[in-house]
Design a protein around this motif. Structure first.
Motif, PDB file in Angstrom:
ATOM      1  N   TYR A 185       4.885  -1.760  -3.849  1.00  0.00           N
ATOM      2  CA  TYR A 185       5.223  -0.338  -3.732  1.00  0.00           C
ATOM      3  C   TYR A 185       4.005   0.517  -3.406  1.00  0.00           C
ATOM      4  N   ILE A 186       4.133   1.286  -2.327  1.00  0.00           N
ATOM      5  CA  ILE A 186       3.106   2.246  -1.922  1.00  0.00           C
ATOM      6  C   ILE A 186       3.753   3.623  -1.946  1.00  0.00           C
ATOM      7  N   PRO A 187       3.401   4.452  -2.915  1.00  0.00           N
ATOM      8  CA  PRO A 187       4.092   5.748  -3.036  1.00  0.00           C
ATOM      9  C   PRO A 187       3.757   6.701  -1.890  1.00  0.00           C
ATOM     10  N   SER A 188       4.769   7.448  -1.465  1.00  0.00           N
ATOM     11  CA  SER A 188       4.541   8.538  -0.516  1.00  0.00           C
ATOM     12  C   SER A 188       4.614   9.879  -1.232  1.00  0.00           C
ATOM     13  N   LEU A 189       4.997   9.823  -2.534  1.00  0.00           N
ATOM     14  CA  LEU A 189       5.070  11.013  -3.377  1.00  0.00           C
ATOM     15  C   LEU A 189       4.259  10.784  -4.648  1.00  0.00           C
TER      16      LEU A 189
END
Length: 708
Positions: free
Chosen positions: A253-257
């Motif tokens: 998982y790579i957050p954009s938020l």
């Protein structure tokens, strides 16, 4: 400029006439005001006040609710998609066109998986946010993916309308540099299955774009939309690997938020769950009023059944003078999630004690739009902003494994998420929303490693549910009514496991509260709403304009076909015709075909319909079809339409409007019967029937308000 000849009237005569034409008292001025108003109404054809001021809602809005409460949102975004991709460093864009939110959800999932599984910089794009012609500027080194839905009579979603118009007509544009893939969402219960994606692909190909793979299509009629999408997605990823040479990387998982606590904020600074629809696509926004709090003035049960419920609700517009409706419009209800599911999710995530702590949502990726109002709180997010009751798809189950608190929980989720048959068998006996899934996978530990940002990015956002208004704006201009069947279904392999529809059960809880009673299944909601805005039996709602309208001339014949709650707009139509007749205007003949289970259980509005039938003096004929009446064979509305084929054809020949309201499968079967009837009675070929069908639909002589 026009000139007029002199009348040469003597001055003495003019002076004498002025004695009779000059107002001399209050009564004269009042008479002139009335005459002036009548004249203005006639000359404007109702345009002066039939249409509310489109900017009137601005007087009623809280400024902090606009644009998600984000600072700096006044900066104008570019409408050039190629420029946006260049500015944000993206090489893949996933365009979406969505009416109910499913296609939008797929687009976000796909873009996120492309980023984390293939290491490619991907973004999503609302088709209404960009000028369509700018896709021609996307360089050949980048990719475009289209995920678009079809609804109704082959119609595009509201946010696809501008792109749809452009791709259908463009001829002087080259898309030879564009490489693309496309996936459509549709339903074979509708006549034009997946027409939108077909038109989009045809237009792209015509302009020289190069398809990476065959178009993918989902069929919701078979409940296969989710699996159809996942199958197509894996085919797309095979193209990434085999044709484009992309290297697959370990999915993480790579957050954009970023969702972070800020205890310096006060409750007054927060968004506690108030919905807003002002960020919709321009077409949708133009058709809808702003969301307001409306009182439910009356609610009553329509079914004579202990285990099935159908509500009639009158909603009061008196407190919102800027809101109005017209017969045939829709009322949108914004629900809240049930307390049991909100508490379950807060507990399983280990954040129950911090539910009210202020949260700020920030975009880490410049291409990411924040669609939940910020600042807010966890309780508001789970109660009002996210669809936490929806089933969890296999993609999400597999992703959640990385956050599992134990190796056994991780193995459980991977086994369930990776195997299609295991998942299919599981959901036939267990309803797995997010909270229930996490409890099942690891009941002894909290899942405190799941970032809130992941849930905000992954779960669908709550959307309003639309109900056909069942009252006439002529008869009841300030109190529109809705007819809502309460959805409660059991699982195929576990009849004791009930799935409760979110909005209809929310409305049932409000109705029961007004009687000082509990929901029949014991479900509770925070009915007072955010900041007690809904205290006293209110709902968040807005009006959506509809094209499902009565003809301008009252003498036009009507054929109306409905099943179940599809009778709602026809109750309004017939009520309005009664009023027209009452004031001495001519009213044309009408046939209402109505289908339900049995006359004793769910023949809703029966007494009212029979009273209106009497008042109309033979101008209304009611033809019923009961599918579960004891001692008689099953009959459906399409059967009754076929039985009365001569009357149907005669009324069509006399200029009748034909209306259908109910499930799409019913509408399709009725249209088939009418087509066969026209071939039989008139001796037409199938080609002639199709041409006739297109013509009357184009003239709005055949109208449908259908779903499912």
């Amino acid at each position: 400029m026009a000139t007029f000849p002199s009348l040469n009237i003597p001055p003495e005569l003019l002076q004498e006439l002025s004695k009779y034409t000059t107002p001399t008292g209050l009564a004269d001025y009042a008479a002139l005001a009335v005459l002036g108003g009548l004249g203005a109404t006639y000359l404007s054809k109702g345009r002066l006040w039939d249409r509310p001021d489109p900017l009137a809602y601005l007087m009623y809005e809280r400024p902090q609710l606009k644009n998600g409460g984000q600072a700096g949102s006044a900066n104008k975004e570019t409408r050039n998609i190629a420029q946006k991709m260049e500015e944000t460093g993206k090489n893949i864009v996933v365009f979406w066109g969505s009416q109910s939110g499913t296609a939008e959800g797929f687009a976000h999932r796909l873009a996120r998986e492309i980023s984390i599984r293939w290491g490619q910089e991907a973004m999503t794009a609302d088709l209404s946010d960009y000028d369509p012609v700018t896709i021609s500027e996307i360089p050949i080194a980048k990719l475009a993916i289209f995920v678009v839905s079809t609804y109704g009579e082959g119609d595009p979603s509201d946010n696809t309308a501008e792109f749809w118009s452009w791709i259908s007509k463009a001829s002087d544009v080259s898309l030879s540099n564009l490489r693309y893939a496309a996936f459509g969402l549709g339903n074979t219960n509708y006549k034009f299955y997946n027409k939108v994606v077909d038109v989009v692909v045809e237009g792209l190909d015509k302009l020289g774009a190069g398809a990476l793979m065959p178009v993918g299509k989902a069929n919701d009629a078979e409940g296969a939309t989710e699996e159809d999408f996942m199958s197509w997605k894996e085919d797309l990823f095979a193209v990434f690997k085999d044709k484009l040479g992309f290297q697959e990387v370990e999915a993480k998982y790579i957050p954009s938020l970023k969702v972070e606590e800020d205890e310096s904020l006060e409750p007054i600074d927060l968004h506690h769950g108030e919905p807003s629809n002002r960020n919709e696509a321009p077409k949708a926004a133009a058709q809808s009023s702003a969301v307001r709090t409306l009182s439910i003035s009356e609610s009553r049960e329509l079914f004579n059944s202990s285990d099935r419920h159908c509500l009639h609700m009158d909603v009061d517009l008196s407190s919102q003078p800027e809101m109005s409706y017209k017969t045939g419009d829709h009322l949108a209800i914004w629900p809240g999630n049930p307390d049991v599911e909100v508490e379950r999710l807060l507990d399983v995530l280990g954040i129950s004690s911090r539910r009210d702590i202020p949260l700020i949502i920030k975009a880490l990726d410049p291409a990411t739009k924040i669609t939940i109002p910020t600042p807010t709180s966890a309780i508001a997010i789970f109660r009002y902003y996210l669809e936490i009751c929806a089933p969890v798809n296999r993609d999400t189950i597999r992703d959640l494994a990385q956050f599992a608190p134990t190796p056994d929980a991780k193995a459980y989720l991977l086994r369930l998420g990776q195997d299609k048959d295991t998942y299919a068998n599981f959901i036939t006996c267990t309803h797995i929303n997010l909270g229930r899934l996490l409890q099942l996978a690891c009941p002894e530990k909290v899942w405190d490693s799941i970032p809130l940002s992941y849930l905000v990015e992954t779960l669908s956002h709550i959307r309003p549910r639309f109900y056909s208004i069942s009252s006439s704006s002529v008869v009841s201009p300030r109190k529109p009514s809705i007819t809502a069947i309460v959805s409660t279904t059991s699982l195929p392999d576990n009849p004791d496991e009930l799935i409760h529809g979110v909005t209809s059960n929310y409305l049932l809880a409000i109705s029961q509260q007004a009687r000082s009673q509990q929901h029949p299944s014991g479900i509770t909601y925070h009915l007072n709403g955010p900041s007690d805005a809904l205290q006293g039996g209110k709902v968040f709602a807005h009006i959506r304009r509809s094209k499902f309208k009565l003809p301008a001339l009252g003498k036009t014949p009507l054929i109306m076909v409905a099943a179940g709650t599809g009778i709602a707009p026809f109750r309004a139509f017939i009520s309005e015709r009664c009023q027209v007749l009452k004031i001495g205007k001519e009213v044309g003949p009408m046939i209402l075909f109505f289908g339900c289970r049995s006359p004793e259980e769910d023949y809703i509005y029966r007494d009212e319909l029979e009273e209106m039938q009497t008042a109309l003096g033979g101008r209304l004929r009611i033809v019923t079809a009961f599918s579960r009446q004891h001692g008689t064979p099953r009959r459906y509305v399409q059967d009754r339409v076929g039985e009365l084929e001569d009357d149907v054809v005669r009324m069509i020949d006399e200029g009748s409007n034909f209306y259908l309201c109910g499930r799409a499968g019913m509408a399709r079967e009725v249209e088939k019967v009418v087509g066969k009837t026209m071939m039989k009675v008139k001796g037409w070929s199938e080609t002639e029937v199709n041409a006739w069908s297109k013509t009357i639909k184009k003239k709005n002589k055949w109208q449908e308000d259908v779903w499912g």
